[in-house]
Design a protein around this motif. Sequence first.
Motif, PDB file in Angstrom:
ATOM      1  N   GLU A 426       0.969  -1.236  -0.021  1.00  0.00           N
ATOM      2  CA  GLU A 426       0.024   0.069   0.073  1.00  0.00           C
ATOM      3  C   GLU A 426       0.893   1.303  -0.105  1.00  0.00           C
ATOM      4  N   ALA A 427       1.807   1.198   0.636  1.00  0.00           N
ATOM      5  CA  ALA A 427       2.870   2.367   0.662  1.00  0.00           C
ATOM      6  C   ALA A 427       3.476   2.688  -0.709  1.00  0.00           C
ATOM      7  N   SER A 428       3.755   1.741  -1.597  1.00  0.00           N
ATOM      8  CA  SER A 428       4.103   1.775  -2.902  1.00  0.00           C
ATOM      9  C   SER A 428       3.125   2.360  -3.832  1.00  0.00           C
ATOM     10  N   VAL A 429       1.755   2.366  -3.600  1.00  0.00           N
ATOM     11  CA  VAL A 429       0.892   3.137  -4.365  1.00  0.00           C
ATOM     12  C   VAL A 429       0.293   4.341  -3.543  1.00  0.00           C
ATOM     13  N   THR A 430       1.108   4.971  -2.500  1.00  0.00           N
ATOM     14  CA  THR A 430       0.680   6.251  -1.800  1.00  0.00           C
ATOM     15  C   THR A 430       1.281   7.689  -2.204  1.00  0.00           C
ATOM     16  N   SER A 431       0.720   8.727  -2.292  1.00  0.00           N
ATOM     17  CA  SER A 431       1.224   9.819  -2.380  1.00  0.00           C
ATOM     18  C   SER A 431       1.023  10.706  -1.168  1.00  0.00           C
ATOM     19  N   LEU A 432       1.846  11.740  -1.250  1.00  0.00           N
ATOM     20  CA  LEU A 432       1.708  12.840  -0.019  1.00  0.00           C
ATOM     21  C   LEU A 432       1.589  14.026  -0.620  1.00  0.00           C
ATOM     22  N   ARG A 433       0.574  15.001  -0.460  1.00  0.00           N
ATOM     23  CA  ARG A 433       0.482  16.089  -0.630  1.00  0.00           C
ATOM     24  C   ARG A 433       1.182  17.242   0.674  1.00  0.00           C
ATOM     25  N   LEU A 434       2.107  18.083   0.306  1.00  0.00           N
ATOM     26  CA  LEU A 434       2.453  18.743   1.343  1.00  0.00           C
ATOM     27  C   LEU A 434       2.122  20.253   1.297  1.00  0.00           C
ATOM     28  N   PHE A 435       2.202  20.950   2.216  1.00  0.00           N
ATOM     29  CA  PHE A 435       1.819  22.447   2.214  1.00  0.00           C
ATOM     30  C   PHE A 435       0.454  22.689   1.810  1.00  0.00           C
ATOM     31  N   VAL A 446       4.592  14.335  -3.384  1.00  0.00           N
ATOM     32  CA  VAL A 446       5.179  13.592  -3.357  1.00  0.00           C
ATOM     33  C   VAL A 446       4.910  11.817  -3.494  1.00  0.00           C
ATOM     34  N   LYS A 447       5.328  11.429  -4.430  1.00  0.00           N
ATOM     35  CA  LYS A 447       4.936   9.936  -4.481  1.00  0.00           C
ATOM     36  C   LYS A 447       5.915   9.132  -3.768  1.00  0.00           C
ATOM     37  N   VAL A 448       5.392   8.130  -3.067  1.00  0.00           N
ATOM     38  CA  VAL A 448       6.250   7.540  -1.867  1.00  0.00           C
ATOM     39  C   VAL A 448       7.329   6.584  -2.386  1.00  0.00           C
ATOM     40  N   THR A 449       8.492   6.729  -2.456  1.00  0.00           N
ATOM     41  CA  THR A 449       9.559   5.917  -2.739  1.00  0.00           C
ATOM     42  C   THR A 449      10.162   5.449  -1.414  1.00  0.00           C
ATOM     43  N   PHE A 464       6.950   5.184   8.032  1.00  0.00           N
ATOM     44  CA  PHE A 464       7.788   4.843   6.964  1.00  0.00           C
ATOM     45  C   PHE A 464       8.712   5.951   6.253  1.00  0.00           C
ATOM     46  N   THR A 465       9.796   5.778   5.673  1.00  0.00           N
ATOM     47  CA  THR A 465      10.524   6.688   5.034  1.00  0.00           C
ATOM     48  C   THR A 465      10.920   6.664   3.866  1.00  0.00           C
ATOM     49  N   CYS A 466      10.541   8.083   3.165  1.00  0.00           N
ATOM     50  CA  CYS A 466      10.512   7.894   1.675  1.00  0.00           C
ATOM     51  C   CYS A 466      11.401   9.153   1.088  1.00  0.00           C
ATOM     52  N   VAL A 467      11.740   9.040  -0.078  1.00  0.00           N
ATOM     53  CA  VAL A 467      12.741  10.029  -0.549  1.00  0.00           C
ATOM     54  C   VAL A 467      12.297  10.819  -1.729  1.00  0.00           C
ATOM     55  N   ALA A 468      12.670  12.095  -1.997  1.00  0.00           N
ATOM     56  CA  ALA A 468      12.051  12.974  -2.945  1.00  0.00           C
ATOM     57  C   ALA A 468      13.010  14.123  -3.120  1.00  0.00           C
ATOM     58  N   CYS A 469      13.154  14.711  -4.483  1.00  0.00           N
ATOM     59  CA  CYS A 469      14.025  15.469  -4.799  1.00  0.00           C
ATOM     60  C   CYS A 469      13.662  16.993  -4.967  1.00  0.00           C
ATOM     61  N   ASP A 470      12.251  17.058  -4.741  1.00  0.00           N
ATOM     62  CA  ASP A 470      11.805  18.647  -5.278  1.00  0.00           C
ATOM     63  C   ASP A 470      12.441  19.586  -4.327  1.00  0.00           C
ATOM     64  N   LYS A 471      13.005  20.656  -4.855  1.00  0.00           N
ATOM     65  CA  LYS A 471      13.669  21.633  -4.210  1.00  0.00           C
ATOM     66  C   LYS A 471      12.869  22.358  -3.001  1.00  0.00           C
ATOM     67  N   ARG A 472      11.644  22.372  -3.416  1.00  0.00           N
ATOM     68  CA  ARG A 472      10.676  23.058  -2.413  1.00  0.00           C
ATOM     69  C   ARG A 472      10.648  22.244  -0.935  1.00  0.00           C
ATOM     70  N   LEU A 473      11.220  21.119  -0.721  1.00  0.00           N
ATOM     71  CA  LEU A 473      11.368  20.504   0.426  1.00  0.00           C
ATOM     72  C   LEU A 473      12.587  20.910   1.289  1.00  0.00           C
ATOM     73  N   SER A 474      13.209  21.794   0.627  1.00  0.00           N
ATOM     74  CA  SER A 474      14.341  22.423   1.514  1.00  0.00           C
ATOM     75  C   SER A 474      14.050  23.191   2.910  1.00  0.00           C
ATOM     76  N   VAL A 475      12.865  23.722   2.767  1.00  0.00           N
ATOM     77  CA  VAL A 475      12.310  24.404   4.135  1.00  0.00           C
ATOM     78  C   VAL A 475      11.941  23.190   5.249  1.00  0.00           C
ATOM     79  N   LEU A 476      11.692  22.108   4.865  1.00  0.00           N
ATOM     80  CA  LEU A 476      11.162  21.126   5.914  1.00  0.00           C
ATOM     81  C   LEU A 476      12.162  20.849   7.033  1.00  0.00           C
TER      82      LEU A 476
END
Length: 573
Positions: A426-435, A446-449, A464-476
Motif C-alpha cells: 500500500e505504501a508503494s501506491v501512496t502519495s503525499l501532498r505537502l503544504f 510526493v510519490k512515496v518511494t 515509513f521513510t520516503c525519498v524525494a528531490c523536489d527543491k521546495r522540500l528544502s524548508v522542511l
Amino acid sequence: MRPYQQVAEVVSKLHNLDSIKESLKKLLVDIDLAKTKGESWIEEKEESSYQEIMQFIAKKTSEILQWLLSITKQYDKRNKNVADKVLHSEELQSINNNVEDLRSNVKLQTKKLQKLQLKLKEQQTLASTSRELEAKFLDFKEQILQELHSASTFMSDLQLKCNLISKEFKEHQELDDDNDKKMAMISQKTETVVKQQEELSITMGNIMRKMDSLESEQNNIQDHMRDNRRFTEALAQIVDKVKATERKTTQKKEIPEFVCKFTGLSDVPCVMNCFHMIGQHEQQISEDGWSDLDTHLTDCEKNPGHTNLIPVENFKLDHLPSGHRNIDLFEFIKTVADLTVKVAVTSVSPNRPEFWPNTNIPYYFYNHKESPTQFLRFGSGVINNVSKFTGRACPCDKCEHSDNPSKEWWSLKVGTSANLIFDEIEASVTSLRLFYDNKDSAELVVKVTFTDFFKDINRDICVFTCVACDKRLSVLAKMVKRNNELNKKVFENYLQSRDHCKLMFIVSHPHGCHKQISIGQWKSKLKVSDGSNRFTHLTCTCPGSTGGAVLCVGYGWHAHSGSLKSGLNYSSS
C-alpha cells in the motif's frame, strides 16, 4: 392718363404682392430644408436621433403656419375689410384651431413614439430563446419598420399639405372673391390631416398591443425555460443524492464495534492484550476519484458546516482556551500543521487480515482486496524527521529512470495510522501532498518511494521513510528543528498539569481537502498491555482525519485511529 390715386393704389397692391412673393420664397426654402433633413434621416445620412428629427419637423411646420398667418395680417391696410374677412372668418379660425390640434397631436405622437422607442430598446435586450421566438421577433421588427415607414410617409404628406396650404393662401390673395370656397377646402383638408393623425394613433396602439403580446409570449417561454432548468437541477440533485446514498451505503457497512469494560463504556470483560476499543475507521473513501472530495466535504454528516474545525491560515492565538494562550503552544501547533500531509492510497493490500489480532472483529477493508485502483482512500500523516543528501543520485522513481538524476534529495520520515497504510504494498501506491493549507495552495505531491517501513497493528501506527528531490522540500529541515524545540518546551510546561487540563489538538485533512485544526480536551487515558496509552476524546474529526497528528499536551505523539458510533473518538496507542 389714369388717375394718380388709382395708379398709387395699384402700385401699393403690387408692392405688397412682391413682398408676399419674397416671403413665400423664404417659406419654400424652409420647407425644402425640413424635407431634405427628414429624407436624409430616413436614408440614414442624418445622425440626429428619432426624437430630435421629429421635434425639428414639428417645429418647422409650426413656424411655417405661423408665418403664413403673419403674411395675411401684413396685407394692404386699405384692403382691411377683405383682410379682416380672411383673418376673422370662422373658417380661418377653424384652421387655426385645427393647426393647434395638429401641433398637440404631433407632440402627443412624439411622446408615443418615444415610448415605442423605449419599448423597442427593452425588446432588443431580450435574448432570443428559440427559433420560433426569433422568427416572430423578425416579423415584429418588419412590422415596426413598415409602421415607421408609414409614419415617415405621413410626415411627407404633412409637408405636402403645408405646401398646398401655402399655395392656397396665395391663390386666396389673388382671387379674393373665391376666398370662402378656398377656406372651406383648406378646412376639409385639415380635417383629413387630423383623421390621418388619428389613424396613425390607432396604428401605434396596435403596435403597442403587438409588443405587449410578444413580451407576454416571451415571458411564457422564459417561465417554461426556468421550469425546465429547475427540473434539471432537481433531477441533478436527486442523482447526486442517489450517488451519495450509494457511497454512504458502501462506506457505512460498519464493522461490529468492540468496547471492553476497562473503558467504562461497556460491561465486556477485558482480556490479555486487549485493544480496549475497536470502532470505525475515519478514512475518506472516494469511488469517483479526486474530483469528488468537495462533495464529501459539503455533505458531511458527522460535522455539518465544520464549525469546530479551524482552517490553518485562519488559526489565531484567540482560538486557544483562555487559560492556555501561550505563544510557545500556539507556535508549536503551527509547526505541527506545517508538517502535516495529506495521504492518498490507491489500492488495498492482499495481506490485510480478515480479523483484528486475537478477535473476531473484521479488519478494515479486508473485503476490498479486489477493488480497482480508482478506489481511493484519503487520510492524514505528519513528517517527524528530514535528512538532506547530496553528491549521490536520488533513489526516487523519477531519478532511477532518468539519465540525469538529481544529486540533491531529501529523506522524509512520516507517521500515520496502520489502518490507513497497512504494508509496503500500500505504501508503494501512496502519495503525499505537502503544504496544502488552502484551496489555492500550490500543489506539491510526493510519490512515496520508501526506504524503510514499520507498522504495529495492535497500536495502529505506521512509520515509513520516503525519498524525494523536489527543491521546495528544502524548508522542511528548519520546520522539523523548530517543531522539536517547541515540543520540548510545551512538554515541560504542561508535564505537571497535563492530567488536569487535558488539553489536546488535532491537525488533519478532513475529507481529503485542505488541512484544519481542532482544539479540545481528551476524556479518558487507557493503558494498553505494552505500557502505551490510548486516548478517547470528543475533539472534532471527520472522514479523512485518520492518521492525523493527535497531540495530548504533555504527552507524546499519537495518530487518530477512528470513532465509535456513540460519537466518541480515539487515538492510536
